[in-house]
Motif scaffolding. Structure first.
Motif, PDB file in Angstrom:
ATOM      1  N   ASP A 150     -10.605 -34.372 -13.080  1.00 35.52           N
ATOM      2  CA  ASP A 150     -12.070 -34.302 -13.070  1.00 35.52           C
ATOM      3  C   ASP A 150     -12.625 -33.479 -14.229  1.00 35.52           C
ATOM      4  OD1 ASP A 150     -11.314 -31.787 -12.258  1.00 35.52           O
ATOM      5  OD2 ASP A 150     -12.357 -31.834 -10.342  1.00 35.52           O
ATOM      6  N   GLY A 151     -11.809 -33.212 -15.236  1.00 35.89           N
ATOM      7  CA  GLY A 151     -12.289 -32.597 -16.465  1.00 35.89           C
ATOM      8  C   GLY A 151     -12.281 -31.091 -16.496  1.00 35.89           C
ATOM      9  N   ARG A 152     -11.650 -30.459 -15.526  1.00 36.96           N
ATOM     10  CA  ARG A 152     -11.725 -28.994 -15.475  1.00 36.96           C
ATOM     11  C   ARG A 152     -10.809 -28.310 -16.488  1.00 36.96           C
ATOM     12  NH1 ARG A 152      -9.900 -27.800  -9.438  1.00 36.96           N
ATOM     13  NH2 ARG A 152     -10.889 -29.818  -9.132  1.00 36.96           N
TER      14      ARG A 152
ATOM     15  N   LEU B  52      -8.037 -40.174 -16.578  1.00 32.49           N
ATOM     16  CA  LEU B  52      -9.182 -39.596 -15.870  1.00 32.49           C
ATOM     17  C   LEU B  52      -9.221 -40.072 -14.433  1.00 32.49           C
ATOM     18  CD1 LEU B  52     -11.964 -40.356 -18.526  1.00 32.49           C
ATOM     19  CD2 LEU B  52     -10.663 -38.233 -18.313  1.00 32.49           C
ATOM     20  N   ASP B  53      -9.604 -39.192 -13.537  1.00 33.82           N
ATOM     21  CA  ASP B  53      -9.948 -39.610 -12.178  1.00 33.82           C
ATOM     22  C   ASP B  53     -11.425 -40.004 -12.173  1.00 33.82           C
ATOM     23  OD1 ASP B  53      -9.935 -40.066  -9.484  1.00 33.82           O
ATOM     24  OD2 ASP B  53      -9.672 -37.980  -8.886  1.00 33.82           O
ATOM     25  N   HIS B  54     -11.801 -40.894 -11.249  1.00 33.92           N
ATOM     26  CA  HIS B  54     -13.226 -41.253 -11.163  1.00 33.92           C
ATOM     27  C   HIS B  54     -14.089 -40.031 -10.838  1.00 33.92           C
ATOM     28  CE1 HIS B  54     -13.237 -41.100  -6.734  1.00 33.92           C
ATOM     29  NE2 HIS B  54     -12.058 -41.705  -6.794  1.00 33.92           N
ATOM     30  N   LYS B  55     -13.483 -38.985 -10.261  1.00 37.65           N
ATOM     31  CA  LYS B  55     -14.231 -37.765  -9.963  1.00 37.65           C
ATOM     32  C   LYS B  55     -14.753 -37.086 -11.230  1.00 37.65           C
ATOM     33  CE  LYS B  55     -12.045 -36.606  -5.565  1.00 37.65           C
ATOM     34  NZ  LYS B  55     -13.313 -36.620  -4.801  1.00 37.65           N
ATOM     35  N   PHE B  56     -14.202 -37.441 -12.366  1.00 33.79           N
ATOM     36  CA  PHE B  56     -14.677 -36.950 -13.657  1.00 33.79           C
ATOM     37  C   PHE B  56     -16.188 -37.136 -13.789  1.00 33.79           C
ATOM     38  CE2 PHE B  56     -15.186 -37.567 -18.318  1.00 33.79           C
ATOM     39  CZ  PHE B  56     -14.503 -36.468 -18.808  1.00 33.79           C
ATOM     40  N   ALA B  57     -16.695 -38.234 -13.212  1.00 33.75           N
ATOM     41  CA  ALA B  57     -18.115 -38.583 -13.355  1.00 33.75           C
ATOM     42  C   ALA B  57     -18.963 -38.176 -12.153  1.00 33.75           C
ATOM     43  CB  ALA B  57     -18.254 -40.099 -13.584  1.00 33.75           C
ATOM     44  N   GLU B  58     -18.359 -37.538 -11.147  1.00 33.05           N
ATOM     45  CA  GLU B  58     -19.138 -37.134  -9.984  1.00 33.05           C
ATOM     46  C   GLU B  58     -20.043 -35.947 -10.298  1.00 33.05           C
ATOM     47  OE1 GLU B  58     -16.725 -36.441  -6.551  1.00 33.05           O
ATOM     48  OE2 GLU B  58     -16.205 -38.550  -6.304  1.00 33.05           O
ATOM     49  N   ARG B  59     -20.920 -35.625  -9.371  1.00 33.30           N
ATOM     50  CA  ARG B  59     -21.856 -34.516  -9.521  1.00 33.30           C
ATOM     51  C   ARG B  59     -21.119 -33.219  -9.840  1.00 33.30           C
ATOM     52  NH1 ARG B  59     -23.991 -35.590  -5.317  1.00 33.30           N
ATOM     53  NH2 ARG B  59     -25.770 -36.788  -6.054  1.00 33.30           N
ATOM     54  N   ALA B  60     -21.643 -32.471 -10.810  1.00 25.52           N
ATOM     55  CA  ALA B  60     -20.966 -31.258 -11.277  1.00 25.52           C
ATOM     56  C   ALA B  60     -20.916 -30.193 -10.193  1.00 25.52           C
ATOM     57  CB  ALA B  60     -21.674 -30.700 -12.499  1.00 25.52           C
ATOM     58  N   GLU B  61     -19.783 -29.501 -10.140  1.00 32.00           N
ATOM     59  CA  GLU B  61     -19.609 -28.373  -9.230  1.00 32.00           C
ATOM     60  C   GLU B  61     -18.944 -27.222  -9.977  1.00 32.00           C
ATOM     61  OE1 GLU B  61     -17.391 -29.392  -5.801  1.00 32.00           O
ATOM     62  OE2 GLU B  61     -18.709 -31.031  -5.190  1.00 32.00           O
ATOM     63  N   ARG B  62     -19.400 -26.003  -9.697  1.00 34.64           N
ATOM     64  CA  ARG B  62     -18.729 -24.847 -10.261  1.00 34.64           C
ATOM     65  C   ARG B  62     -17.363 -24.668  -9.588  1.00 34.64           C
ATOM     66  NH1 ARG B  62     -20.892 -23.336 -15.076  1.00 34.64           N
ATOM     67  NH2 ARG B  62     -23.144 -23.470 -14.949  1.00 34.64           N
ATOM     68  N   LEU B  63     -16.384 -24.274 -10.378  1.00 33.76           N
ATOM     69  CA  LEU B  63     -15.086 -23.978  -9.794  1.00 33.76           C
ATOM     70  C   LEU B  63     -15.179 -22.791  -8.839  1.00 33.76           C
ATOM     71  CD1 LEU B  63     -12.727 -24.467 -12.839  1.00 33.76           C
ATOM     72  CD2 LEU B  63     -12.959 -25.935 -10.861  1.00 33.76           C
ATOM     73  N   ASP B  64     -16.046 -21.843  -9.172  1.00 33.86           N
ATOM     74  CA  ASP B  64     -16.281 -20.695  -8.310  1.00 33.86           C
ATOM     75  C   ASP B  64     -17.743 -20.292  -8.504  1.00 33.86           C
ATOM     76  OD1 ASP B  64     -16.509 -18.250  -7.024  1.00 33.86           O
ATOM     77  OD2 ASP B  64     -14.516 -17.563  -7.639  1.00 33.86           O
TER      78      ASP B  64
ATOM     79  N   ILE C 245     -16.905 -19.334 -15.625  1.00 33.56           N
ATOM     80  CA  ILE C 245     -15.625 -20.031 -15.770  1.00 33.56           C
ATOM     81  C   ILE C 245     -15.793 -21.538 -15.852  1.00 33.56           C
ATOM     82  CG2 ILE C 245     -14.385 -18.199 -14.572  1.00 33.56           C
ATOM     83  CD1 ILE C 245     -14.185 -19.999 -12.154  1.00 33.56           C
ATOM     84  N   GLY C 246     -17.044 -22.032 -15.715  1.00 40.43           N
ATOM     85  CA  GLY C 246     -17.280 -23.437 -15.972  1.00 40.43           C
ATOM     86  C   GLY C 246     -17.290 -24.318 -14.743  1.00 40.43           C
ATOM     87  N   ALA C 247     -17.353 -25.634 -15.012  1.00 42.35           N
ATOM     88  CA  ALA C 247     -17.548 -26.616 -13.954  1.00 42.35           C
ATOM     89  C   ALA C 247     -16.441 -27.645 -13.945  1.00 42.35           C
ATOM     90  CB  ALA C 247     -18.884 -27.319 -14.137  1.00 42.35           C
ATOM     91  N   LYS C 248     -16.289 -28.288 -12.800  1.00 43.36           N
ATOM     92  CA  LYS C 248     -15.483 -29.499 -12.710  1.00 43.36           C
ATOM     93  C   LYS C 248     -16.453 -30.664 -12.514  1.00 43.36           C
ATOM     94  CE  LYS C 248     -14.817 -28.947  -7.705  1.00 43.36           C
ATOM     95  NZ  LYS C 248     -13.842 -28.815  -6.613  1.00 43.36           N
ATOM     96  N   GLN C 249     -15.973 -31.874 -12.765  1.00 39.55           N
ATOM     97  CA  GLN C 249     -16.799 -33.065 -12.602  1.00 39.55           C
ATOM     98  C   GLN C 249     -18.030 -32.978 -13.522  1.00 39.55           C
ATOM     99  OE1 GLN C 249     -17.427 -32.863  -8.345  1.00 39.55           O
ATOM    100  NE2 GLN C 249     -15.287 -33.220  -7.909  1.00 39.55           N
ATOM    101  N   GLY C 250     -19.041 -33.762 -13.236  1.00 36.12           N
ATOM    102  CA  GLY C 250     -20.283 -33.685 -13.990  1.00 36.12           C
ATOM    103  C   GLY C 250     -20.245 -34.257 -15.390  1.00 36.12           C
TER     104      GLY C 250
ATOM    105  N   ASN D 285     -21.299 -39.209  -4.119  1.00 29.74           N
ATOM    106  CA  ASN D 285     -21.405 -38.059  -5.020  1.00 29.74           C
ATOM    107  C   ASN D 285     -21.605 -38.463  -6.475  1.00 29.74           C
ATOM    108  OD1 ASN D 285     -21.004 -35.994  -3.054  1.00 29.74           O
ATOM    109  ND2 ASN D 285     -18.834 -36.552  -3.000  1.00 29.74           N
ATOM    110  N   MET D 286     -21.700 -39.768  -6.729  1.00 29.33           N
ATOM    111  CA  MET D 286     -21.845 -40.242  -8.097  1.00 29.33           C
ATOM    112  C   MET D 286     -23.329 -40.361  -8.430  1.00 29.33           C
ATOM    113  SD  MET D 286     -19.424 -41.047 -10.329  1.00 29.33           S
ATOM    114  CE  MET D 286     -18.080 -41.800  -9.421  1.00 29.33           C
ATOM    115  N   PRO D 287     -23.876 -39.443  -9.236  1.00 29.95           N
ATOM    116  CA  PRO D 287     -25.322 -39.434  -9.453  1.00 29.95           C
ATOM    117  C   PRO D 287     -25.828 -40.536 -10.383  1.00 29.95           C
ATOM    118  CG  PRO D 287     -24.279 -37.687 -10.724  1.00 29.95           C
ATOM    119  CD  PRO D 287     -23.198 -38.311  -9.883  1.00 29.95           C
TER     120      PRO D 287
END
Length: 372
Positions: free
Chosen positions: A66-68, A109-121, A127-132, A187-189
């Motif tokens: 998911d791009g993290r 890539l997983d399709h989650k790469f394009a899902e709505r962004a979420e912070r890892l913490d 520390i950045g985001a995953k997805q988005g 979750n895909m915006p």
């Protein structure tokens, strides 16, 4: 170099990863997790040795998920490049695979790469985001950033080494999840408009050609479901590639008992038999925890054990099957499908040694007939 063809033997495979999102590359929230690190690689050695002893000789692995980790972004989310540690980690894994007579299929890539962004913490936004990262798949400019700055240099690095254990490369896992009218991912915006599907397919063909030219290995598409799989036939080269389809027995999928139905009069390309006439095919994912009661009740499998799925796939001329997943249900995965029952795989491959591909290794030792 092993290749999946109409004439090849069946290959018993598994989906494999240590930690989703962290195996290739380095993220400052979790330093030392990538497989460029020797201490992490030791677990892969143990796991691959265990797999080979169980008759499993192929793995399917996610690269950027998911791009993290692994991709270098600027502060606007544009792609600048790929971390050097990604190629080092991949080559490490491919060398371990070679030592164990295992071939690997890589999913960029997983399709989650394009899902709505979420912070890892959420407590540590620095520390950045995953997805988005939907723009990178949904727009031509974004796709070109990935192609030019990530995929081309990475595939060139792999091509220099010509690893004999590299079987194939996928662009994106379950691409239907990205497409308007097909996706069920809430979750895909920003879904890819159906009108842009032709441009997206042209991009996939460009990526396919890059895989062939730089590495010489096969390309495949990991389709979400049998009912969608035929839409990817025009991005696969039937002389070079193979088709990968996922099956979990969801309510919108064919009942397990109907998967190999020979009646293809209505729409042959919606059936296993019809697709096999066009291109070699494997099951790229199936839930194979080996219990008679499926651990995830949302998806009733329709088959009781992994051995039944493997037997039926083998007898219906499917060229391989990749169980989900070796480390499922362990650690911090948050995945409820349960681990792969490797003893069943060992007995299956021992009983059918003359029909199973072992990529040069001897088959597992035979044991008492039947399955645990």
């Amino acid at each position: 170099m092993f290749r999946i063809t109409h004439e090849s033997k069946f290959i018993d495979g598994v989906n494999y990863q240590l930690h989703y999102g962290y195996d290739f590359g380095e993220h400052n929230s979790a330093p030392g997790m990538g497989l460029h690190c020797e201490e992490r690689l030791e677990q892969v050695r143990k796991d691959f040795s265990m797999l080979a002893a169980s008759g499993v000789h192929s793995v399917r692995m996610n690269v950027f998920t998911d791009g993290r980790a692994g991709i270098i972004f600027d502060d606007k989310g544009r792609v600048l490049g790929v971390q050097d540690s990604v190629a080092r980690g991949l080559l490490n894994v491919l060398r371990v695979a070679y030592d164990n007579n295992i071939v690997a299929s890589l999913v960029m890539l997983d399709h989650k790469f394009a899902e709505r962004a979420e912070r890892l913490d959420r407590r540590r936004p620095e520390i950045g985001a995953k997805q988005g990262h939907g723009r990178l798949l949904m727009t031509e400019a974004g796709r070109n950033e990935l192609l030019n700055n990530v995929f081309t240099p990475l595939l060139q690095e792999l091509g220099k080494e010509k690893p004999a254990s590299l079987l194939s490369v996928e662009l994106v896992n379950e691409p239907e999840s990205l497409i308007e009218g097909l996706s069920t991912d809430t979750n895909m915006p920003g879904l890819l408009p159906a009108a842009d599907l032709g441009k997206f397919k042209a991009y996939i063909r460009t990526f396919r050609d890059l895989v062939h030219q730089e590495t010489g290995v096969q390309f495949t598409v990991g389709s979400l479901a049998l009912k969608h799989a035929d839409m990817w036939l025009d991005v696969l080269d039937p002389a070079c590639d193979y088709l990968s389809i996922h099956y979990y027995g969801r309510n919108d999928e064919p009942p397990y008992q109907a998967l190999y139905d020979k009646n293809v009069s209505a729409d042959p390309l919606k059936t296993v038999k019809g697709l096999q006439r066009r291109i070699p095919m494997v099951w790229g994912e199936y839930a194979a925890n080996g219990s008679s009661e499926f651990v995830n009740q949302r998806f009733p499998q329709g088959f009781s054990k992994a051995c039944q799925f493997l037997e039926d796939a083998l007898n219906n001329h499917v060229k391989g099957a990749y169980a989900w997943a070796v480390r499922s249900g362990t650690g911090d995965w948050g995945d409820s499908f349960g681990p792969v029952p490797l003893e069943q795989h060992r007995k299956f491959t021992a009983m059918h040694a003359h029909r199973i591909e072992f990529t040069g290794a001897p088959p597992p030792s035979p044991s008492t007939p039947g399955y645990a």
